[in-house]
Each structure stands twice: as C-alpha cells, then as structure tokens.
Write a protein that holds these residues in place. Structure first.
Motif, mmCIF file in Angstrom:
data_model
loop_
_atom_site.group_PDB
_atom_site.id
_atom_site.type_symbol
_atom_site.label_atom_id
_atom_site.label_comp_id
_atom_site.label_asym_id
_atom_site.label_seq_id
_atom_site.Cartn_x
_atom_site.Cartn_y
_atom_site.Cartn_z
ATOM 1 N N LYS A 106 1.028 -1.165 -0.034
ATOM 2 C CA LYS A 106 -0.128 0.034 0.176
ATOM 3 C C LYS A 106 0.783 1.198 -0.075
ATOM 4 C CE LYS A 106 -0.486 -0.115 5.093
ATOM 5 N NZ LYS A 106 0.398 1.380 5.250
ATOM 6 N N ASP A 107 2.070 1.068 0.452
ATOM 7 C CA ASP A 107 3.035 2.162 0.464
ATOM 8 C C ASP A 107 3.853 2.354 -0.740
ATOM 9 O OD1 ASP A 107 2.571 2.838 3.351
ATOM 10 O OD2 ASP A 107 3.673 0.797 3.771
ATOM 11 N N LEU A 108 4.109 1.323 -1.556
ATOM 12 C CA LEU A 108 4.888 1.602 -2.453
ATOM 13 C C LEU A 108 4.510 1.113 -3.923
ATOM 14 C CD1 LEU A 108 7.952 -0.508 -0.899
ATOM 15 C CD2 LEU A 108 7.729 2.025 -0.846
ATOM 16 N N VAL A 109 3.481 0.257 -4.001
ATOM 17 C CA VAL A 109 3.030 -0.298 -5.234
ATOM 18 C C VAL A 109 1.904 0.642 -5.932
ATOM 19 C CG1 VAL A 109 2.164 -2.232 -6.673
ATOM 20 C CG2 VAL A 109 3.994 -2.412 -4.798
ATOM 21 N N THR A 110 1.910 1.084 -6.793
ATOM 22 C CA THR A 110 0.887 1.827 -7.481
ATOM 23 C C THR A 110 0.070 0.762 -8.327
ATOM 24 O OG1 THR A 110 2.031 3.835 -7.719
ATOM 25 C CG2 THR A 110 -0.052 3.714 -9.249
ATOM 26 N N LYS A 111 0.703 0.075 -9.048
ATOM 27 C CA LYS A 111 0.188 -1.149 -9.945
ATOM 28 C C LYS A 111 1.358 -1.850 -10.180
ATOM 29 C CE LYS A 111 -1.464 -1.426 -14.980
ATOM 30 N NZ LYS A 111 -1.663 -0.586 -16.014
ATOM 31 N N ALA A 112 0.594 -3.188 -10.536
ATOM 32 C CA ALA A 112 1.710 -4.324 -10.591
ATOM 33 C C ALA A 112 1.088 -5.377 -11.467
ATOM 34 C CB ALA A 112 2.109 -4.998 -9.413
ATOM 35 N N THR A 113 1.738 -5.985 -12.192
ATOM 36 C CA THR A 113 1.471 -7.200 -13.225
ATOM 37 C C THR A 113 2.436 -8.267 -12.762
ATOM 38 O OG1 THR A 113 2.504 -6.361 -15.018
ATOM 39 C CG2 THR A 113 0.114 -5.732 -14.901
ATOM 40 N N TYR A 114 2.097 -9.583 -13.246
ATOM 41 C CA TYR A 114 2.826 -10.547 -13.084
ATOM 42 C C TYR A 114 2.988 -11.320 -14.469
ATOM 43 C CZ TYR A 114 5.498 -14.892 -11.552
ATOM 44 O OH TYR A 114 6.185 -16.016 -11.364
ATOM 45 N N LEU A 115 3.759 -10.989 -15.468
ATOM 46 C CA LEU A 115 3.641 -11.573 -16.624
ATOM 47 C C LEU A 115 5.115 -12.464 -17.079
ATOM 48 C CD1 LEU A 115 2.359 -8.364 -18.523
ATOM 49 C CD2 LEU A 115 1.090 -10.346 -17.557
ATOM 50 N N HIS A 116 4.788 -13.668 -17.495
ATOM 51 C CA HIS A 116 6.075 -14.272 -18.022
ATOM 52 C C HIS A 116 6.986 -14.721 -16.989
ATOM 53 C CE1 HIS A 116 4.377 -13.579 -21.911
ATOM 54 N NE2 HIS A 116 4.535 -12.228 -21.817
ATOM 55 N N GLY A 117 6.508 -14.923 -15.799
ATOM 56 C CA GLY A 117 7.180 -15.316 -14.450
ATOM 57 C C GLY A 117 8.028 -14.072 -13.967
ATOM 58 N N THR A 118 7.608 -12.787 -14.417
ATOM 59 C CA THR A 118 8.316 -11.716 -13.812
ATOM 60 C C THR A 118 7.312 -10.838 -13.442
ATOM 61 O OG1 THR A 118 10.098 -11.982 -15.177
ATOM 62 C CG2 THR A 118 9.911 -9.990 -14.361
ATOM 63 N N TYR A 119 7.722 -10.179 -12.172
ATOM 64 C CA TYR A 119 6.822 -8.945 -11.752
ATOM 65 C C TYR A 119 7.108 -7.616 -12.537
ATOM 66 C CZ TYR A 119 5.288 -11.482 -7.572
ATOM 67 O OH TYR A 119 4.599 -12.231 -6.655
ATOM 68 N N GLN A 120 6.067 -6.875 -12.865
ATOM 69 C CA GLN A 120 6.584 -5.493 -13.485
ATOM 70 C C GLN A 120 5.704 -4.533 -12.371
ATOM 71 O OE1 GLN A 120 4.628 -7.899 -15.699
ATOM 72 N NE2 GLN A 120 6.854 -8.425 -16.093
ATOM 73 N N ILE A 121 6.452 -3.760 -11.715
ATOM 74 C CA ILE A 121 5.965 -3.033 -10.639
ATOM 75 C C ILE A 121 6.072 -1.347 -11.004
ATOM 76 C CG2 ILE A 121 6.009 -2.738 -8.109
ATOM 77 C CD1 ILE A 121 7.365 -5.251 -7.751
ATOM 78 N N ASP A 122 4.948 -1.096 -10.978
ATOM 79 C CA ASP A 122 5.115 0.902 -11.065
ATOM 80 C C ASP A 122 5.038 1.430 -9.715
ATOM 81 O OD1 ASP A 122 4.365 3.203 -11.045
ATOM 82 O OD2 ASP A 122 2.753 2.900 -12.480
ATOM 83 N N THR A 123 6.213 1.926 -9.114
ATOM 84 C CA THR A 123 6.297 2.168 -8.224
ATOM 85 C C THR A 123 6.306 3.688 -7.840
ATOM 86 O OG1 THR A 123 8.969 2.327 -8.430
ATOM 87 C CG2 THR A 123 7.988 0.468 -7.264
ATOM 88 N N GLU A 124 5.453 4.464 -8.738
ATOM 89 C CA GLU A 124 4.889 5.737 -8.550
ATOM 90 C C GLU A 124 4.606 6.220 -7.025
ATOM 91 O OE1 GLU A 124 1.807 9.158 -9.833
ATOM 92 O OE2 GLU A 124 2.072 7.137 -11.094
ATOM 93 N N LYS A 125 3.933 5.414 -6.286
ATOM 94 C CA LYS A 125 3.835 5.476 -4.846
ATOM 95 C C LYS A 125 5.073 5.708 -4.117
ATOM 96 C CE LYS A 125 -0.689 3.752 -3.535
ATOM 97 N NZ LYS A 125 -1.410 3.023 -2.680
ATOM 98 N N ALA A 126 6.087 5.044 -4.329
ATOM 99 C CA ALA A 126 7.372 5.055 -3.637
ATOM 100 C C ALA A 126 7.792 6.326 -3.368
ATOM 101 C CB ALA A 126 8.448 4.042 -4.254
ATOM 102 N N GLN A 127 7.659 7.284 -4.827
ATOM 103 C CA GLN A 127 8.102 8.663 -4.623
ATOM 104 C C GLN A 127 7.409 9.359 -3.456
ATOM 105 O OE1 GLN A 127 10.003 9.819 -7.514
ATOM 106 N NE2 GLN A 127 10.230 11.724 -6.874
ATOM 107 N N GLN A 128 6.156 9.424 -3.554
ATOM 108 C CA GLN A 128 5.284 9.697 -2.136
ATOM 109 C C GLN A 128 5.754 8.998 -0.743
ATOM 110 O OE1 GLN A 128 1.360 8.969 -3.267
ATOM 111 N NE2 GLN A 128 1.208 9.698 -5.312
ATOM 112 N N ALA A 129 6.085 7.900 -0.917
ATOM 113 C CA ALA A 129 6.631 7.358 0.312
ATOM 114 C C ALA A 129 8.139 8.068 0.618
ATOM 115 C CB ALA A 129 6.694 5.713 0.283
ATOM 116 N N VAL A 130 8.964 8.193 -0.006
ATOM 117 C CA VAL A 130 10.165 8.774 -0.016
ATOM 118 C C VAL A 130 9.925 10.191 0.632
ATOM 119 C CG1 VAL A 130 12.298 9.509 -1.077
ATOM 120 C CG2 VAL A 130 11.472 7.269 -1.431
ATOM 121 N N ALA A 131 9.005 10.884 0.004
ATOM 122 C CA ALA A 131 8.896 12.397 0.376
ATOM 123 C C ALA A 131 8.459 12.338 1.901
ATOM 124 C CB ALA A 131 7.599 12.870 -0.663
#
Length: 462
Positions: free
Chosen positions: A227-252
């Motif tokens: 909830k703090d770091l992941v804006t959006k995530a998928t799991y394709l072809h055995g690999t996570y694709q993680i959009d960490t736009e939220k992480a920018q806010q968490a770091v701030a």
C-alpha cells in the motif's frame, strides 16, 4: 451357482482376456487409423511398414497458404536411411492408445539425408505471408491480472483477427516434409480470463500484496508494504512488473519525517535560547527517490528479508553530494560537534561532544551590500594550511590575501580564516567594514580554531 454356470462365466472371462491382450498387442505394434507421417497415411501399419512406405515418398517443397502458393520449391526425396527406423518406433509409441482412436495426428520425421537447403527460404516465405495477411488486422490481446492500489482485478482478453506467426511456423515445421505443404490460418488465441495463467497471475499478485520491506533510517526501522510502494503491478511471463510511483510519495513522507536537508531546523544557542534557523544552508541529508526506488522495487519483487540501509541511498548538495550529518541523531540532526556563529554577537563557539572547546570574537561579512555572511546551517568542506584567497573588492579591484589557515563552508568562497591585515575588531565592524563574507579570525585564535574543526562538521550561522 452350479458348476455349469461357473464354467460359462470363466470361459467368457478367458475370452475377454484374450481379446484384450490381442487388442493391446495390436495397439502396441500398429499405428492408429488417422495417423500420418510426413503427410503419408500410415494408419494400420507397423513401424517397419510405415518406414518402407514413407521412404518411397518425396516432397515437392511447394508451400501453400490459404489455397495460394507462397513458395515454389524443387522436389526432394525424404532422405530416410535405416538409421531413421528408430524414429518411426518412437512415433508409434507416442501415438499409442489403449483402444483404437480416429484422432488425426501427423508426425514430422526428418530423414538423415534430407536436403534442407530450401528450409530458410521456405520459412521466410511463411513469415512474409503472415506479415502480408496481418496488414490491417487487429492483434489479439491477452487477459491479465493487475494489482492496483491494493486491489486485484482481471482485464478481459480481446480476440483479434491477426495470425499468430509462431503458431504458423510451428504448423509449417510439422508439415515441412509432406509431399505438398499446405498451411491453414492460425489466428492468435489470447489468454482467457478464466485460464490457469490468470489464476497463477492472481496468486502471485496476492502474495505481492502481502509483502513488505524494512528500511533502516538511522535508529529507526520503517516497514513499508504494498500500500506504501505499489501503484500498479502485474505478473507476466514469470516476472513482476511493478510501478512504484507511490514510492516517490513514500520517500517524500520519509524525508519530511527524518531528513535534515533543506529544513528549518530548531537550534538551542550557547545562551540556551531555542531559535529556528532558516533552510537556506547546504548541511544535511535526504533520501534519494532516484536511488531508493529501484532498490525498494527489487527487494519487493524478490520478497527479500534483507533490511535496506537508507544510508546507501542518501544525497546532499554542495561540495559533498553524498549528504552530511546522517549519523547525527541528536540536537535536531545537528549533533553535538559543531560550530556556532552569532553575527549579532560577532562571536564563534566550537563544540566537541556537546562541550565548548574554544570560542573567539570574529568579524563576519559586511552587512551592507552583497558581502553579508550567509545564515543557515552549512558544513566545513575541507581544511587547508597556507592558502591564498583571491577575489574582487567592492570597487572592482582584485585582491590576493595569503592566510595561514583556511576552512571554507560554502562553494562560493565563504569560510574561516585568519586576517592579519584587519585592524578593526570591534563588535560593530561587520556593519559597514566587515569581510567579503568570510569569518575573519585573529591570528592568535586561528590555529586553535583550525584544530577544533573537522571536515563535514556543521556550521550554524544566525
């Protein structure tokens, strides 16, 4: 039950057993009815018979797609040798069923001496035909699961009209030894929303949503979850694709709570008065979202239990871009070893572990004009014995002043140094006749002051 009936039952069982054994023997030694090898019908034949039949065939190497010839080849023999008979036995075993089946199957068997010189050109023709057909066609879109702001949803598939190139090439490879190679349309089949693939994706995303990483910031351990770091995530072809736009806010948020860079820090002066310093100085550290986000993302994707040390992902400004004072956790981040400069008092105190180790009267930059010594929290850049300070006077003339001790605290040339040329050391000298911005020290004080400072030490000016 009398003996006559028992005898009849036993006879039926024996007959059924014999029939089953015979059927099993036939199935083990003969191809099913609709099996072909290299496009040649071998149903009902043994492996040896099938080998002999296929051995006599040839391939025109002509390729047709959707009824249209896309490659004109030259005929070649299948090139089977006695060494290839084992391949027919393997095909026989692979198609074997307990009971006869009419399922159509074709096995592609390449003869040891088969001429493959046309293969590359044939494959190119197939790919070109697919590319031409797909012009103006829509591609199929797979269904996929997404984790968005803590919730998992499934995006439905879209059936397109374009051909699946890999499926077409697979079909070609299965038929490339046939007498004539005839290809049919293999439209892209998207992954469906109710498929096992999507179920697997959801399972991995559910696991991701429960994970957390631990970030050690000075004496604090901060737990960060999806909830703090992941804006959006998928799991394709055995690999996570993680959009960490939220992480920018968490770091701030973390910088707002813990960092010292660019903040108006509270400070208790030598007299015990608590003041709020301005935020214009260069001292301090802050978490770098640019550096930290990839580390958080990687740790989150791997479900790493390793604690991330924030010290490896901080930055500063000015001379030391790696940040200053990270290990200072007391005195609002300034620590207990620092230099205090009071412009109003024209006095400096040098502190070591919370105690004054030296103090002296000084003259700071002229308040009138542009030479005033800047206020805020800075840090000593380096220490140098025997330096020559150069610059411009207010009238534009150049000056060159040798000094015995030089400790700058800005990159613009402000620092501590002895000033043997100065005659006016009064408390009001700085108002109209101060320095060019430096902190002038008496020759007799400069050496002790120099020894009382370390590189990277906070310099508090107010």
């Amino acid at each position: 039950m009398n003996k006559k009936v028992w005898g009849s039952v036993a006879g039926v069982v024996v007959l059924l057993g014999l029939a089953t054994a015979g059927l099993n023997q036939h199935q083990a030694t003969h191809f099913n009815r609709n099996v072909t090898i290299n496009g040649v019908k071998v149903g009902g034949l043994t492996a040896k018979q099938a080998f002999n039949k296929v051995q006599q065939s040839s391939s025109s190497q002509d390729v047709y797609f959707d009824g249209q010839q896309i490659y004109a080849g030259h005929s070649v023999k299948v090139g089977l040798t006695n060494a290839d008979q084992s391949k027919f036995k393997q095909a026989l075993a692979k198609q074997k069923t307990l009971i006869p089946t009419s399922k159509a199957q074709n096995f592609a068997i390449q003869g040891t001496n088969f001429d493959t010189s046309q293969l590359a050109a044939m494959q190119d023709a197939v790919q070109q035909a697919v590319a031409t057909y797909n012009q103006g066609k829509s591609a199929s879109v797979d269904a996929h699961a997404e984790l968005v702001n803590g919730r998992i949803k499934v995006i439905k598939s879209v059936q397109g009209t374009a051909l699946d190139e890999q499926a077409m090439l697979k079909q070609f490879n299965n038929r490339r030894f046939n007498p004539t190679i005839k290809l049919t349309k293999q439209v892209q089949t998207p992954v469906k929303a109710d498929s096992q693939t999507i179920k697997t994706q959801k399972q991995h995303l559910e696991a991701l949503n429960k994970r957390h990483v631990v970030l050690k910031i000075q004496d604090h351990e901060v737990k960060l979850g999806a909830k703090d770091l992941v804006t959006k995530a998928t799991y394709l072809h055995g690999t996570y694709q993680i959009d960490t736009e939220k992480a920018q806010q968490a770091v701030a948020k973390l910088n707002h709570q813990y960092a010292t860079l660019g903040k108006a820090l509270k400070f208790k002066t030598h007299s015990g008065q608590e003041i709020t310093l301005n935020n214009q100085g260069t001292y301090g550290w802050a978490l770098s979202a640019h550096k930290l986000k990839p580390a958080l993302q990687a740790a989150f994707a791997k479900d790493s239990s390793k604690v991330i040390n924030a010290k490896d992902y901080i930055y500063g400004i000015g001379y030391n871009e790696n940040g200053t004072g990270y290990n200072n956790t007391t005195n609002n981040g300034i620590g207990n070893t620092y230099v205090e400069v009071s412009k109003a008092a024209q006095h400096v105190w040098w502190y070591r572990d919370g105690k004054v180790v030296f103090e002296a009267d000084v003259v700071t930059g002229t308040e009138q004009g542009d030479n005033a010594t800047p206020t805020g929290v800075y840090y000593t850049l380096y220490k140098q014995r025997g330096a020559t300070l150069r610059g411009l006077n207010d009238d534009g003339s150049k000056y060159s002043s040798p000094v015995a001790y030089w400790v700058p605290f800005t990159q613009q040339g402000h620092g501590f140094h002895d000033a043997s040329w100065r005659g006016d050391w009064s408390k009001t000298a700085y108002l109209a006749g101060g320095s060019h911005g430096c902190v002038n020290m008496k020759v007799g004080d400069a050496g002790t002051a120099f020894a009382s400072m370390d590189e990277g030490e906070p310099v508090v000016i107010y």
